[in-house]
Design an enzyme around this catalytic site. Structure first.
Site, PDB file in Angstrom:
ATOM      1  N   SER A 117       0.828  -1.209   0.000  1.00 52.28           N
ATOM      2  CA  SER A 117       0.000   0.000   0.000  1.00 52.28           C
ATOM      3  C   SER A 117       0.858   1.253   0.000  1.00 52.28           C
ATOM      4  O   SER A 117       1.997   1.254   0.505  1.00 52.28           O
ATOM      5  CB  SER A 117      -0.870  -0.014   1.261  1.00 52.28           C
ATOM      6  N   TYR A 141      -1.707   0.111  10.141  1.00 51.08           N
ATOM      7  CA  TYR A 141      -1.993  -0.572   8.862  1.00 51.08           C
ATOM      8  C   TYR A 141      -0.760  -0.483   7.946  1.00 51.08           C
ATOM      9  O   TYR A 141      -0.256  -1.504   7.446  1.00 51.08           O
ATOM     10  CB  TYR A 141      -3.220   0.067   8.204  1.00 51.08           C
ATOM     11  N   LYS A 145       2.044  -3.394   6.479  1.00 53.38           N
ATOM     12  CA  LYS A 145       2.374  -3.621   5.061  1.00 53.38           C
ATOM     13  C   LYS A 145       3.887  -3.542   4.854  1.00 53.38           C
ATOM     14  O   LYS A 145       4.479  -4.365   4.151  1.00 53.38           O
ATOM     15  CB  LYS A 145       1.646  -2.602   4.177  1.00 53.38           C
TER      16      LYS A 145
HETATM   17  N1  LIG Z   1      -8.666  -0.909  -1.858  1.00 51.48           N
HETATM   18  C1  LIG Z   1      -7.607  -0.109  -1.870  1.00 51.48           C
HETATM   19  O1  LIG Z   1      -7.697   1.065  -2.263  1.00 51.48           O
HETATM   20  C2  LIG Z   1      -6.263  -0.621  -1.418  1.00 51.48           C
HETATM   21  C3  LIG Z   1      -5.180   0.266  -1.425  1.00 51.48           C
HETATM   22  C4  LIG Z   1      -3.926  -0.210  -1.018  1.00 51.48           C
HETATM   23  C5  LIG Z   1      -3.754  -1.538  -0.648  1.00 51.48           C
HETATM   24  N2  LIG Z   1      -4.835  -2.373  -0.629  1.00 51.48           N
HETATM   25  C6  LIG Z   1      -4.627  -3.764  -0.200  1.00 51.48           C
HETATM   26  O2  LIG Z   1      -5.198  -4.616  -1.164  1.00 51.48           O
HETATM   27  C7  LIG Z   1      -5.760  -5.778  -0.557  1.00 51.48           C
HETATM   28  C8  LIG Z   1      -7.208  -5.905  -0.943  1.00 51.48           C
HETATM   29  O3  LIG Z   1      -7.912  -4.740  -0.537  1.00 51.48           O
HETATM   30  P1  LIG Z   1      -9.487  -4.649  -0.717  1.00 51.48           P
HETATM   31  O4  LIG Z   1      -9.849  -3.211  -0.797  1.00 51.48           O
HETATM   32  O5  LIG Z   1      -9.895  -5.560  -1.806  1.00 51.48           O
HETATM   33  O6  LIG Z   1      -9.958  -5.207   0.688  1.00 51.48           O
HETATM   34  P2  LIG Z   1     -11.181  -6.202   0.996  1.00 51.48           P
HETATM   35  O7  LIG Z   1     -11.446  -6.094   2.453  1.00 51.48           O
HETATM   36  O8  LIG Z   1     -12.290  -5.960   0.049  1.00 51.48           O
HETATM   37  O9  LIG Z   1     -10.541  -7.621   0.674  1.00 51.48           O
HETATM   38  C9  LIG Z   1      -9.771  -8.344   1.604  1.00 51.48           C
HETATM   39  C10 LIG Z   1     -10.353  -9.738   1.659  1.00 51.48           C
HETATM   40  O10 LIG Z   1      -9.564 -10.540   2.540  1.00 51.48           O
HETATM   41  C11 LIG Z   1     -10.431 -11.347   3.304  1.00 51.48           C
HETATM   42  N3  LIG Z   1      -9.685 -11.697   4.519  1.00 51.48           N
HETATM   43  C12 LIG Z   1      -9.227 -10.865   5.483  1.00 51.48           C
HETATM   44  N4  LIG Z   1      -8.544 -11.557   6.411  1.00 51.48           N
HETATM   45  C13 LIG Z   1      -8.559 -12.859   6.019  1.00 51.48           C
HETATM   46  C14 LIG Z   1      -8.008 -14.061   6.562  1.00 51.48           C
HETATM   47  N5  LIG Z   1      -7.299 -14.046   7.703  1.00 51.48           N
HETATM   48  N6  LIG Z   1      -8.208 -15.213   5.896  1.00 51.48           N
HETATM   49  C15 LIG Z   1      -8.922 -15.240   4.745  1.00 51.48           C
HETATM   50  N7  LIG Z   1      -9.471 -14.147   4.183  1.00 51.48           N
HETATM   51  C16 LIG Z   1      -9.281 -12.955   4.817  1.00 51.48           C
HETATM   52  C17 LIG Z   1     -11.668 -10.508   3.544  1.00 51.48           C
HETATM   53  O11 LIG Z   1     -12.820 -11.260   3.835  1.00 51.48           O
HETATM   54  C18 LIG Z   1     -11.787  -9.787   2.197  1.00 51.48           C
HETATM   55  O12 LIG Z   1     -12.589 -10.522   1.299  1.00 51.48           O
HETATM   56  C19 LIG Z   1      -5.535  -5.616   0.943  1.00 51.48           C
HETATM   57  O13 LIG Z   1      -4.380  -6.313   1.304  1.00 51.48           O
HETATM   58  C20 LIG Z   1      -5.335  -4.123   1.094  1.00 51.48           C
HETATM   59  O14 LIG Z   1      -4.560  -3.824   2.221  1.00 51.48           O
HETATM   60  C21 LIG Z   1      -6.088  -1.947  -1.010  1.00 51.48           C
END
Ligand SMILES: NC(=O)c1ccc[n+]([C@@H]2O[C@H](COP(=O)([O-])OP(=O)(O)OC[C@H]3O[C@@H](n4cnc5c(N)ncnc54)[C@H](O)[C@@H]3O)[C@@H](O)[C@H]2O)c1
Length: 325
Positions: A117, A141, A145
């Site tokens: 991130s 957070y 990362k």
């Molecule tokens: N959305 C953004 O803008 C953004 C920006 C930077 C980084 N990220 C990173 O990208 C990744 C996805 O983000 P997102 O927005 O799709 O989040 P999200 O919450 O929609 O997806 C994360 C998924 O992981 C699952 N999960 C969490 N802990 C778990 C575990 N212990 N075992 C199994 N499943 C588990 C959740 O149920 C969820 O479906 C994350 O790692 C997030 O930190 C997202």
């Protein structure tokens, strides 16, 4: 290739899974559905309900047909909660992540692409941010990362793990079947569109930043473009292991510009309700993605904010209650 997508029922993970399918791969999703949705798992995708922090759940995936690589997206993601409940973030984003890596080592799986991130940089020293800029997270957070990126480097040295970290800025937009449905939703674009749909104002935090209109400037990247970058990283893992890549467009939009653009897309202005600044929000966060472009050959297909919002609006209108409908 048979690719394990952790968190593949979530927002980015589901779209990456769709991208893998399009490129002829066979994705397997593991998700505990704490934030994900069954409706986000496309037909034809193998789904293992389970938690990456539980060895038994991981064994049921890795002891089946061989897994060629892992896309690791499962995580706790809400910055605000990471300040009040850091233990949960370290347990899931670090401890559970290590449980996943150990299962990979046991089963001889040596390739991983990690969802990192922009939060690893903290308060940026310049805009746009380069990957080599100082990394000083301002929330737990971002710290998780950054720590996990370092854990990957040590697993690389100890076990030959090949890994690439993708530092996304603000993922946004939707594909035909998959969109953003977080509970609670903390991201700007789905909140603006929900406000438009329900004909109510959207909250804007901070209008006295040193920016062109006083609101924060952020870098929005289409979720399908993030998926494209992941597929490219997978293809180049052998060559580029150990690298980290910013994923953003470099063109920032202020919060108020996004609200105006959403009004244009929706065909009626969205009202902004002004609130004081939130703690810990940097004024400007912009990515330099020249490394991703030159090394991965990444070329975003949807760089402009209106096309990003238009894709999200289409999905929001079709799914006014998210994946419940
Ligand atoms: N959305 C953004 O803008 C953004 C920006 C930077 C980084 N990220 C990173 O990208 C990744 C996805 O983000 P997102 O927005 O799709 O989040 P999200 O919450 O929609 O997806 C994360 C998924 O992981 C699952 N999960 C969490 N802990 C778990 C575990 N212990 N075992 C199994 N499943 C588990 C959740 O149920 C969820 O479906 C994350 O790692 C997030 O930190 C997202």
């Amino acid at each position: 290739m048979r690719i394990l997508v952790t968190g593949g029922a979530g927002y980015v993970g589901s779209v990456v899974t769709e991208g893998l399918l399009k490129h002829g791969h066979s994705p397997v999703v593991i998700d505990n559905l704490q934030q994900g949705h069954r409706g986000a798992i496309l037909p034809g995708v193998e789904f293992v309900p389970g938690d990456i922090g539980r060895q038994a759940d991981l064994e049921s995936v890795f002891s089946g047909k061989p897994v060629d690589a892992v896309m690791h997206m499962a995580a706790e993601t809400v910055v605000e909660y990471s300040m009040t409940d850091p233990g949960r973030y370290f347990r899931n984003n670090i401890v559970a992540g290590i449980t996943l890596l150990d299962a990979m080592v046991r089963h001889g799986v040596t390739k991983l692409v990690f969802s990192s991130s922009a939060a690893v940089y903290g308060e940026p020293v310049r805009a746009p941010i380069e990957e080599s800029d100082p990394q000083a997270p301002v929330n737990s957070y971002g710290e998780t990362k950054l720590m996990f990126e370092k854990v990957l480097a040590w697993y690389g040295r100890a076990y030959g793990l090949k890994h690439i970290s993708m530092r996304y800025f603000n993922a946004a937009g939707a594909t035909e079947h998959l969109g953003e449905d977080h509970r609670p939703e903390t991201h700007l674009i789905p909140n603006v569109l929900k406000a438009a749909l329900e004909d109510r104002p959207v909250r804007v935090f901070g209008t006295d930043y040193p920016t062109r209109d006083g609101s924060c400037i952020r870098d929005y990247v289409h979720v399908a473009d993030i998926a494209q970058a992941h597929v490219r990283a997978l293809e180049k893992l052998d060559e580029l292991s150990g690298r980290a890549y910013n994923l953003g467009n470099g063109d920032g939009y202020s919060v108020l510009e996004v609200v105006t653009a959403a009004g244009k897309v929706c065909g009626k202005p969205v009202r902004a309700e002004m609130h004081p600044r939130r703690a810990g929000d940097p004024a400007v966060l912009l990515a330099s993605s020249s490394r991703a472009r030159s090394e991965l050959g990444w070329e975003p297909e949807y760089p402009d904010i209106e096309s990003i919002i238009a894709s999200a609006w289409k999905w929001t209108k079709a799914h006014p209650r998210g994946y419940e409908t």
